[in-house]
Motif scaffolding. Structure first.
Motif, mmCIF file in Angstrom:
data_model
loop_
_atom_site.group_PDB
_atom_site.id
_atom_site.type_symbol
_atom_site.label_atom_id
_atom_site.label_comp_id
_atom_site.label_asym_id
_atom_site.label_seq_id
_atom_site.Cartn_x
_atom_site.Cartn_y
_atom_site.Cartn_z
ATOM 1 N N ASP A 4 -1.072 -1.804 -2.117
ATOM 2 C CA ASP A 4 -0.123 -0.748 -2.473
ATOM 3 C C ASP A 4 -0.796 0.616 -2.613
ATOM 4 O OD1 ASP A 4 1.994 -2.517 -2.471
ATOM 5 O OD2 ASP A 4 1.903 -2.868 -4.640
ATOM 6 N N SER A 5 -2.091 0.633 -2.890
ATOM 7 C CA SER A 5 -2.781 1.909 -3.083
ATOM 8 C C SER A 5 -3.324 2.489 -1.781
ATOM 9 C CB SER A 5 -3.935 1.744 -4.081
ATOM 10 O OG SER A 5 -4.982 0.954 -3.524
ATOM 11 N N LEU A 6 -3.389 1.685 -0.735
ATOM 12 C CA LEU A 6 -3.969 2.139 0.529
ATOM 13 C C LEU A 6 -3.068 3.144 1.234
ATOM 14 C CD1 LEU A 6 -6.242 1.844 2.652
ATOM 15 C CD2 LEU A 6 -4.848 0.041 3.703
ATOM 16 N N ARG A 7 -3.635 4.248 1.652
ATOM 17 C CA ARG A 7 -2.976 5.248 2.491
ATOM 18 C C ARG A 7 -3.847 5.412 3.728
ATOM 19 N NH1 ARG A 7 -0.332 4.114 -1.286
ATOM 20 N NH2 ARG A 7 0.926 5.459 -2.599
ATOM 21 N N ASN A 23 0.998 8.006 11.033
ATOM 22 C CA ASN A 23 0.928 7.309 9.750
ATOM 23 C C ASN A 23 1.459 5.890 9.886
ATOM 24 O OD1 ASN A 23 3.754 7.467 9.633
ATOM 25 N ND2 ASN A 23 3.769 9.165 8.182
ATOM 26 N N SER A 24 1.421 5.159 8.782
ATOM 27 C CA SER A 24 1.822 3.753 8.808
ATOM 28 C C SER A 24 3.319 3.572 9.069
ATOM 29 C CB SER A 24 1.449 3.071 7.484
ATOM 30 O OG SER A 24 2.111 3.709 6.405
#
Length: 143
Positions: A4-7, A23-24
């Motif tokens: 959840d913290s990964l960008r 982006n994702s």
């Protein structure tokens, strides 16, 4: 660190001096070295600083009133010294106006606190810059 913290973004070369970041969620932005128009990486960096704080401030103030004007100017100087290229004297300036009335007055009253809170606690981009977080770089494949 969690999933959840990964960008993340992926940057691909699309031509001489031109790149596209994805982006994702599949959104893209094209940028380059500045020789062919468009944003440069430094300009995107400045936009990220301003955009991060703008989003924080907008959430805090627009719940009281929609602004009649909302802009954020970000600038700094590109410098080169023995340590290499970097930006100095970064500044973020908000110009925000609200309509008259109770909601607009409340939004205007909390604006300075919202800007300060964004800078001091919320804006991940400028807080990361100020913390001086190291950036690890590696080459995955050359053939």
């Amino acid at each position: 660190m969690t999933a959840d913290s990964l960008r993340s973004v992926t940057v691909e070369r699309t031509g001489p001096g031109m790149f596209t970041a994805t982006n994702s969620r599949g959104d893209t932005i094209t940028f380059g070295t500045g020789s062919g128009g468009g944003f440069t990486p430094v300009e995107l960096f400045l936009a990220a600083i301003g955009g991060c704080s703008a989003a924080d401030v907008d959430v805090a103030t627009s719940r009281h009133a929609e602004p009649t004007e909302f802009s954020v100017a970000v600038h700094g100087h590109k410098a080169e010294d023995a340590g290499g290229n970097h930006m100095t004297d970064l500044q973020v300036a908000f110009t925000v106006r609200f309509p008259g009335g109770e909601g607009g007055d409340r939004a205007a009253a909390i604006l300075p606190r919202a800007v300060k809170t964004s800078h001091d606690k919320l804006c991940t981009v400028s807080r990361t810059v100020e913390a001086g977080t190291p950036v690890a770089v590696k080459v995955i494949d050359t053939h």
